[in-house]
Design a protein around this motif. Structure first.
Motif, PDB file in Angstrom:
ATOM      1  N   VAL A   1       0.855  -1.180   0.000  1.00  0.00           N
ATOM      2  CA  VAL A   1       0.000   0.000   0.000  1.00  0.00           C
ATOM      3  C   VAL A   1       0.890   1.229   0.000  1.00  0.00           C
ATOM      4  O   VAL A   1       1.794   1.351   0.838  1.00  0.00           O
ATOM      5  CB  VAL A   1      -0.930   0.010   1.234  1.00  0.00           C
ATOM      6  CG1 VAL A   1      -1.772   1.287   1.263  1.00  0.00           C
ATOM      7  CG2 VAL A   1      -1.814  -1.226   1.231  1.00  0.00           C
ATOM      8  N   GLU A   2       0.660   2.108  -0.952  1.00  0.00           N
ATOM      9  CA  GLU A   2       1.483   3.308  -1.061  1.00  0.00           C
ATOM     10  C   GLU A   2       1.476   4.091   0.260  1.00  0.00           C
ATOM     11  O   GLU A   2       0.437   4.280   0.883  1.00  0.00           O
ATOM     12  CB  GLU A   2       0.961   4.209  -2.175  1.00  0.00           C
ATOM     13  CG  GLU A   2       1.848   5.405  -2.452  1.00  0.00           C
ATOM     14  CD  GLU A   2       1.328   6.262  -3.592  1.00  0.00           C
ATOM     15  OE1 GLU A   2       2.160   6.882  -4.292  1.00  0.00           O
ATOM     16  OE2 GLU A   2       0.093   6.308  -3.793  1.00  0.00           O
ATOM     17  N   GLY A   3       2.665   4.503   0.694  1.00  0.00           N
ATOM     18  CA  GLY A   3       2.783   5.281   1.922  1.00  0.00           C
ATOM     19  C   GLY A   3       3.118   4.449   3.135  1.00  0.00           C
ATOM     20  O   GLY A   3       3.515   4.974   4.170  1.00  0.00           O
ATOM     21  N   GLN A   4       2.964   3.126   3.025  1.00  0.00           N
ATOM     22  CA  GLN A   4       3.315   2.249   4.133  1.00  0.00           C
ATOM     23  C   GLN A   4       4.714   1.685   3.919  1.00  0.00           C
ATOM     24  O   GLN A   4       5.235   1.683   2.804  1.00  0.00           O
ATOM     25  CB  GLN A   4       2.285   1.121   4.264  1.00  0.00           C
ATOM     26  CG  GLN A   4       0.891   1.628   4.606  1.00  0.00           C
ATOM     27  CD  GLN A   4      -0.100   0.499   4.806  1.00  0.00           C
ATOM     28  OE1 GLN A   4       0.235  -0.686   4.723  1.00  0.00           O
ATOM     29  NE2 GLN A   4      -1.347   0.851   5.079  1.00  0.00           N
ATOM     30  N   ALA A   5       5.322   1.207   5.005  1.00  0.00           N
ATOM     31  CA  ALA A   5       6.697   0.696   4.938  1.00  0.00           C
ATOM     32  C   ALA A   5       6.794  -0.427   3.919  1.00  0.00           C
ATOM     33  O   ALA A   5       5.954  -1.319   3.873  1.00  0.00           O
ATOM     34  CB  ALA A   5       7.119   0.195   6.314  1.00  0.00           C
TER      35      ALA A   5
END
Length: 322
Positions: free
Chosen positions: A220-224
């Motif tokens: 998921v974009e924005g997650q590690a």
């Protein structure tokens, strides 16, 4: 740089390096693939009218580059122009065999072991030049190639099988992501849309069912992000509102930091293309996702006998159908 000095590689030599030569220069496969990809881009730039500087000694010599233009035989060109359906037949036909042989002949001008980047670039160009050959799913060439290899309609198979299994997969799942996904599904009032959301949720929950790593299937974009030493293709869910994996804006498929396609309209289509990437490029399943991918290969796509599933995978399969 040491290898470059040791083998006395200059600008002119760089232009004629083959994949076989690169194996001696760069032992590591991942770095070798990246090098060959960048080299192909460099050669393409030269072809488009921006040649690299060459020494006077070589300027007058005939080019040692093989002719890399794709030559379509007249009979094949006529079939494409007339939109002959034999080219897109689910079964083997003379025209499909001729097209595959033509692509093989083209690649073999430079290497007998094409990299995935050369393969993708060739088929992508083919689809751009001849849109009729493009499939209705995703990038076209991946699903087209797998269908020729295994005679499987990947997209339809996933929609049919996973949609049926989805309620059962969700029911037995213990993933912490489950409640978040179910809240969105429960808020949906339209039955047809709800069925699609259930299918997407089941796909996202599948790795946890086998106690494997979901981050090897999707990010998921924005997650590690998770780094891995292996070439692991995965879905990149972009523009997810509130960090929710099913509230994506669009989906990319990438591998080795290279974008393969951005054309998946939903998670089920992205999964189909992801499996195509594994099969077409013969990529080894990563340890943290092997059971999930084996389940999809045997049970969903039926490419192998489900009766020979590993015991741990069979146990999960039985729990879904209990």
């Amino acid at each position: 740089m040491a290898a470059k000095r040791e083998h006395e590689i200059d600008g002119a030599t760089l232009g004629v390096i083959t994949e076989r030569m690169s194996e001696r220069l760069i032992p590591q496969i991942r770095k070798q693939s990246i090098f060959m990809f960048q080299l192909e881009k460099l050669k393409s730039t030269e072809t488009n009218g921006e040649p690299a500087t060459r020494t006077c000694d070589h300027a007058s010599q005939p080019s040692s580059h093989p002719d890399t233009s794709l030559v379509i035989p007249p009979v094949l060109r006529m079939a494409i122009d007339s939109r002959d359906l034999d080219l897109k037949s689910a079964s083997k036909t003379k025209l499909r065999s001729l097209l595959i042989q033509t692509l093989f002949n083209h690649l073999s001008k430079t290497t007998m072991l094409p990299t995935r980047f050369q393969y993708v670039e060739l088929l992508s160009t083919l689809n751009l030049d001849y849109p009729f050959l493009r499939e209705s799913i995703g990038s076209g060439y991946l699903a087209w190639d797998l269908r020729d290899i295994a005679n499987v309609d990947v997209d339809q198979q996933i929609l049919n099988k996973v949609a049926v299994m989805a309620p059962r997969i969700i029911r037995v799942s213990r993933s912490p992501l489950k409640n978040k996904l179910m809240c969105m599904i429960d808020d949906c009032a339209e039955d047809k849309l709800k069925t699609g959301l259930l299918t997407e949720a089941a796909i996202l929950l599948l790795p946890a069912l086998f106690k494997e790593k979901p981050e090897l299937l999707f990010e998921v974009e924005g997650q590690a992000q998770t780094s891995t030493d292996m070439s692991t293709p995965k879905m990149m869910l972009k523009g997810c509102r509130e960090g929710h994996p099913m509230k994506y804006d669009h989906i990319m498929l990438s591998m080795d930091d290279q974008v393969i396609t951005e054309e998946s309209v939903d998670i089920s289509m992205a999964l189909g293309l992801l499996l195509c990437i594994y099969f077409v490029f013969r990529i080894q399943y990563p340890k943290g996702l092997k059971k999930t991918l084996t389940f999809l290969e045997c049970v969903v796509l039926k490419l192998k006998d489900a009766g020979k599933l590993p015991v741990t995978v069979k146990r999960v399969y039985n729990s879904i159908y209990d």
